[in-house]
Design a protein around this motif. Structure first.
Motif, mmCIF file in Angstrom:
data_model
loop_
_atom_site.group_PDB
_atom_site.id
_atom_site.type_symbol
_atom_site.label_atom_id
_atom_site.label_comp_id
_atom_site.label_asym_id
_atom_site.label_seq_id
_atom_site.Cartn_x
_atom_site.Cartn_y
_atom_site.Cartn_z
ATOM 1 N N LEU A 95 0.831 -1.206 0.000
ATOM 2 C CA LEU A 95 0.000 0.000 0.000
ATOM 3 C C LEU A 95 0.868 1.259 0.000
ATOM 4 O O LEU A 95 0.612 2.210 -0.751
ATOM 5 C CB LEU A 95 -0.925 -0.002 1.206
ATOM 6 N N ALA A 96 1.896 1.260 0.862
ATOM 7 C CA ALA A 96 2.765 2.430 0.948
ATOM 8 C C ALA A 96 3.513 2.662 -0.354
ATOM 9 O O ALA A 96 3.639 3.803 -0.820
ATOM 10 C CB ALA A 96 3.752 2.258 2.104
ATOM 11 N N ILE A 151 -3.078 4.074 7.126
ATOM 12 C CA ILE A 151 -2.809 3.287 5.921
ATOM 13 C C ILE A 151 -3.802 2.141 5.817
ATOM 14 O O ILE A 151 -4.390 1.885 4.765
ATOM 15 C CB ILE A 151 -1.369 2.736 5.946
ATOM 16 N N VAL A 152 -3.979 1.439 6.925
ATOM 17 C CA VAL A 152 -4.902 0.300 6.946
ATOM 18 C C VAL A 152 -5.319 0.050 8.394
ATOM 19 O O VAL A 152 -4.565 0.342 9.327
ATOM 20 C CB VAL A 152 -4.246 -0.959 6.332
ATOM 21 N N ASN A 160 -8.830 5.502 -7.123
ATOM 22 C CA ASN A 160 -8.729 4.685 -8.341
ATOM 23 C C ASN A 160 -8.988 3.199 -8.091
ATOM 24 O O ASN A 160 -8.908 2.385 -9.010
ATOM 25 C CB ASN A 160 -7.367 4.883 -9.025
ATOM 26 N N GLY A 161 -9.306 2.827 -6.850
ATOM 27 C CA GLY A 161 -9.654 1.452 -6.538
ATOM 28 C C GLY A 161 -8.480 0.533 -6.281
ATOM 29 O O GLY A 161 -8.672 -0.643 -5.951
ATOM 30 N N ILE A 217 -5.775 -4.301 -3.434
ATOM 31 C CA ILE A 217 -4.658 -4.825 -2.653
ATOM 32 C C ILE A 217 -5.157 -5.455 -1.362
ATOM 33 O O ILE A 217 -4.786 -6.576 -1.009
ATOM 34 C CB ILE A 217 -3.635 -3.711 -2.358
ATOM 35 N N VAL A 218 -6.013 -4.740 -0.624
ATOM 36 C CA VAL A 218 -6.518 -5.260 0.652
ATOM 37 C C VAL A 218 -7.289 -6.552 0.445
ATOM 38 O O VAL A 218 -7.141 -7.515 1.208
ATOM 39 C CB VAL A 218 -7.404 -4.190 1.336
ATOM 40 N N LYS A 219 -8.109 -6.606 -0.603
ATOM 41 C CA LYS A 219 -8.913 -7.806 -0.879
ATOM 42 C C LYS A 219 -8.010 -9.021 -1.079
ATOM 43 O O LYS A 219 -8.346 -10.134 -0.638
ATOM 44 C CB LYS A 219 -9.779 -7.571 -2.119
#
Length: 232
Positions: free
Chosen positions: A49-50, A101-102, A218-219, A224-226
């Motif tokens: 993510l970062a 971030i999460v 932008n999704g 990424i999380v999924k």
């Protein structure tokens, strides 16, 4: 700086202020899967993510794994930033924090055949229960005890549970474990943080926040999380 009792995942921007300005970051981190994972092509959820957020700001990153002690030695040198689980009160006067971030929520695991019902925290007293020690061997052993009906409930971070199921259990065993999301236990936001005394810290956080907004819009963040929540 007193870091006693602070739970953090640390990476070091091992460079001078002038290099920050050139938009090139070298990140030193602890191996802490699935958040930071030297065995993953994408290096784990937090780094992926970062990295994507920084990329939208044309900031290149390089990751280096090392010990916590080695990283902590760099904190006072104003050459480092951290991934922090919380906005620590003791350090808030010295650090700038990014947006979250999460979120890392904790869940309960149980065997799918058990008749456990949890309506509130008081119900937990009825069952044998263990909590994560943030040690893979302990966590995996506890999950095996669930499968063998030697344990009723095991509390563990959601992303860790998925990581263990994906890498340490067969699909048939994984199907025998059920996730319980209530009653709520705890959750931890993970932030980017750096020392306010560094001349580029504020600008780094500003750009990073902008990058996080971009990958949300932008999704890319959701995709990424999924990926880190799927094990079947």
């Amino acid at each position: 700086m007193n870091l006693t009792g602070l739970t953090i995942i640390i990476f070091t921007l091992f460079m001078s202020p002038s290099v920050w300005a050139q938009s090139s970051l070298q990140l030193k981190v602890e191996h802490y899967p699935p958040l930071l994972d030297m065995n993953s092509p994408k290096q784990g959820l937090v780094y992926e993510l970062a990295e994507q957020a920084f990329a939208t700001q044309r900031i290149e990153t390089e990751i280096i794994y090392t010990s916590k002690e080695d990283i902590l030695r760099s904190v006072d040198d104003l050459r480092c930033a951290t991934f922090s689980y919380e906005r620590d009160k003791d350090n808030s006067k010295d650090w700038y924090y990014s947006r979250a971030i999460v979120l890392r929520p904790y869940i309960y695991l149980k065997h799918i055949d058990s008749d456990i019902e949890l309506h509130d925290r008081s119900d937990l007293r009825k069952y044998s229960l263990k909590f994560t020690q943030k040690e893979p061997l302990y966590d995996i052993t506890s999950m095996e005890e669930l499968l063998d009906h030697k344990l009723d409930l095991f509390s563990v971070p959601l992303y860790s549970a998925v990581h263990y199921l994906k890498n340490n259990f067969t699909k048939s065993d994984a199907k025998n474990l059920e996730f319980l999301f209530s009653p709520s236990i705890r959750s931890e936001n993970i932030y980017l943080a750096c020392h306010k005394s560094h001349p580029s810290c504020f600008n780094l956080i500003r750009k990073f926040n902008k990058g996080l907004e971009t990958i949300e819009q932008n999704g890319h963040r959701q995709r990424i999380v999924k990926k880190y929540l799927s094990w079947q």
